[in-house]
Enzyme design. Structure first.
Site, PDB file in Angstrom:
ATOM      1  N   VAL A  67       0.812  -1.224   0.000  1.00 28.28           N
ATOM      2  CA  VAL A  67       0.000   0.000   0.000  1.00 28.28           C
ATOM      3  C   VAL A  67       0.842   1.269   0.000  1.00 28.28           C
ATOM      4  CG1 VAL A  67      -2.005  -1.064   1.103  1.00 28.28           C
ATOM      5  CG2 VAL A  67      -0.190  -0.078   2.530  1.00 28.28           C
ATOM      6  N   TYR A  68       2.146   1.168   0.140  1.00 29.51           N
ATOM      7  CA  TYR A  68       2.971   2.372   0.141  1.00 29.51           C
ATOM      8  C   TYR A  68       2.913   3.044  -1.230  1.00 29.51           C
ATOM      9  CZ  TYR A  68       5.169   0.771   4.519  1.00 29.51           C
ATOM     10  OH  TYR A  68       5.409   0.349   5.811  1.00 29.51           O
ATOM     11  N   GLY A  69       2.425   4.278  -1.227  1.00 27.40           N
ATOM     12  CA  GLY A  69       2.309   5.004  -2.486  1.00 27.40           C
ATOM     13  C   GLY A  69       1.336   4.359  -3.442  1.00 27.40           C
ATOM     14  N   GLY A  71       1.202   1.339  -4.267  1.00 23.83           N
ATOM     15  CA  GLY A  71       1.945   0.363  -5.076  1.00 23.83           C
ATOM     16  C   GLY A  71       3.161   0.945  -5.752  1.00 23.83           C
TER      17      GLY A  71
END
Length: 336
Positions: A67-69, A71
Site C-alpha cells: 500500500v505504500y504510495g 503500489g
C-alpha cells in the site's frame, strides 16, 4: 561527517533464520506518498537517489508494503533492482490494508486476499520471490490456521522465504500462539517481528521482547526516531510551530510533545554532545545497542537525512551511556 561512500554497513543475523541483514534497514513508506495538498513526499527520481545512497553505504535490506504510495513504492524498487543483482538484496513487503472500496475480502489476512496480493507484489517488484513477507496487522476475523497454512504455501511455492508480523505490540501472545500451531503442524513460523520502538515508545519492553527472544525472532523496529521527535526539531516552547502535518498535529502533540518525553530528550542531547553526534544518530545508536534488537528501519526524505541516519552505525556508546538513555524514561519495564 562520514560519507556514504566510505561507509560499509555490517551484516547481522536475521533472528534464527539462515540469512543476514544490514544492521540498518531502509524503509520506503514515503515513496509515492501523497500529502493532503496533493504533493508527493518522495517522487520517483528522489526514490532512486535514496536507494542509490543506501546501496553506496553497503545497505542491502529494503522494506516496503503493497500500500505504500498505492503500489508505487514496490514498482520503483522493482525498476531500480532491474539493473542490479537481485540476489544481493533482501526485500520485505507487507499485506493487510483494504485495496478496493466496497470489497471486504480485499483487506485482512484471509486466503483469498493473501493469494491475490502476493502475486501483485511479485509483479510490481518484478521478482520471482520476496525474502520476508509481513502481515501488516493482525486480522482477528481470519482463523490463525487459515492464515498460517496460506503463508506456509507461499514458502513451499518459493514465492516467499521468511514470514514476519508487523505492529503487534500488545499482542505478543498471538504471535506465540501462531508459532506454536506452526510447530505442531510443520508449517513455516514467523521469524521476524516489526514493532514500533524508540527511546520514548517503549511498550515492547517486557513480554514482547521476551517472547521474541524465546522464539528466536528478529526484531526490526520502525519509527526509531519517534516520528521525528528524537531528531531535536521540536522544543518545549515552540512545539509544532511550522509543522506541516496539520491533520496529525493534535495526535502527535499529545503523544510526543509532553514533559516526560522532553526530559528524555534532555538526556539524549547530553549523550549526543558527549559522543559528538546528533540526537538522531544517538537515538539510533542506542536502539542498535539494545539487547534483542536486530536492525532498526530508517527512512529519509533526502539523501542528507539518510546519510545522517546511517552514520549512527559508526557511533559506539559505552555501557554507562546506554544505561543513562535507557533509564531516562520511567516506568515498569524501562530499567530492564
Amino acid at each position: 561527517m562520514t560519507s556514504l561512500e566510505s561507509m560499509d554497513l555490517d551484516f547481522v543475523r536475521l533472528g534464527s533464520t539462515g540469512i543476514e541483514t544490514s544492521e540498518l534497514q531502509f524503509g520506503t513508506w514515503r515513496f509515492g506518498k501523497e500529502t493532503e495538498t496533493g504533493t508527493v513526499e518522495i517522487d520517483e527520481e528522489r526514490a532512486y537517489e535514496l536507494l542509490d545512497a543506501y546501496e553506496a553505504a553497503g545497505g542491502r535490506y529494503i522494506d516496503t508494503a503493497d500500500v505504500y504510495g498505492g503500489g508505487k513504492s514496490e514498482e520503483w524498487i522493482g525498476n531500480w533492482l532491474a539493473d542490479r543483482d537481485r540476489e544481493r538484496f533482501t526485500i520485505a513487503s507487507k499485506i493487510y490494508w483494504q485495496i478496493r472500496d466496497g470489497d471486504p475480502n480485499s483487506a485482512g489476512n484471509n486466503r483469498k486476499n493473501l493469494r491475490h496480493r502476493i502475486d501483485a507484489i511479485l509483479e510490481r517488484l518484478d521478482t520471482d520471490y520476496i525474502d520476508v513477507l509481513y502481515i501488516h496487522r493482525w486480522d482477528d476475523e481470519t482463523p490463525t490456521r487459515e492464515l498460517l497454512r496460506t503463508l506456509d504455501g507461499f514458502v513451499r511455492d518459493g514465492k516467499v522465504h521468511y514470514l514476519g508480523a508487523s505492529t503487534l505490540r500488545p499482542n505478543a501472545w498471538k504471535v506465540a500462539k501462531a508459532n506454536e500451531i506452526a510447530e505442531r503442524k510443520g508449517w513455516e513460523p514467523f521469524s521476524v517481528v516489526q514493532p514500533r520502538y524508540n527511546l520514548v515508545d517503549r511498550e515492547i519492553e517486557g513480554d514482547y521482547l521476551e517472547m521474541s527472544r524465546h522464539y528466536g525472532l528478529a526484531v526490526c523496529p520502525w519509527s526509531p526516531l519517534g516520528q521525528g521527535f528524537l531528531t531535536g526539531k521540536y522544543t518545549r516552547d515552540d512545539g509544532l510551530v511550522g509543522e506541516s502535518r496539520v491533520a496529525e498535529s493534535s495526535r502527535f502533540e499529545q503523544s510526543y510533545l509532553v514533559a516526560e518525553n522532553f526530559d528524555v530528550h534532555d538526556e539524549l542531547d547530553a549523550v549526543a554532545e558527549a559522543v559528538n553526534a546528533t540526537p538522531a544518530q544517538t537515538a539510533l545508536a542506542w536502539l542498535m545497542h539494545r539487547d534483542g534488537v536486530t536492525a532498526p528501519i530508517v527512512g529519509a526524505r533526502t539523501v542528507e537525512q539518510l546519510e545522517e541516519n546511517l552514520v549512527a552505525a559508526t557511533i559506539d556508546l559505552d555501557e554507562g551511556q546506554v544505561r543513562r538513555l535507557t533509564e531516562a524514561m520511567s516506568g515498569p519495564y524501562y530499567r530492564l
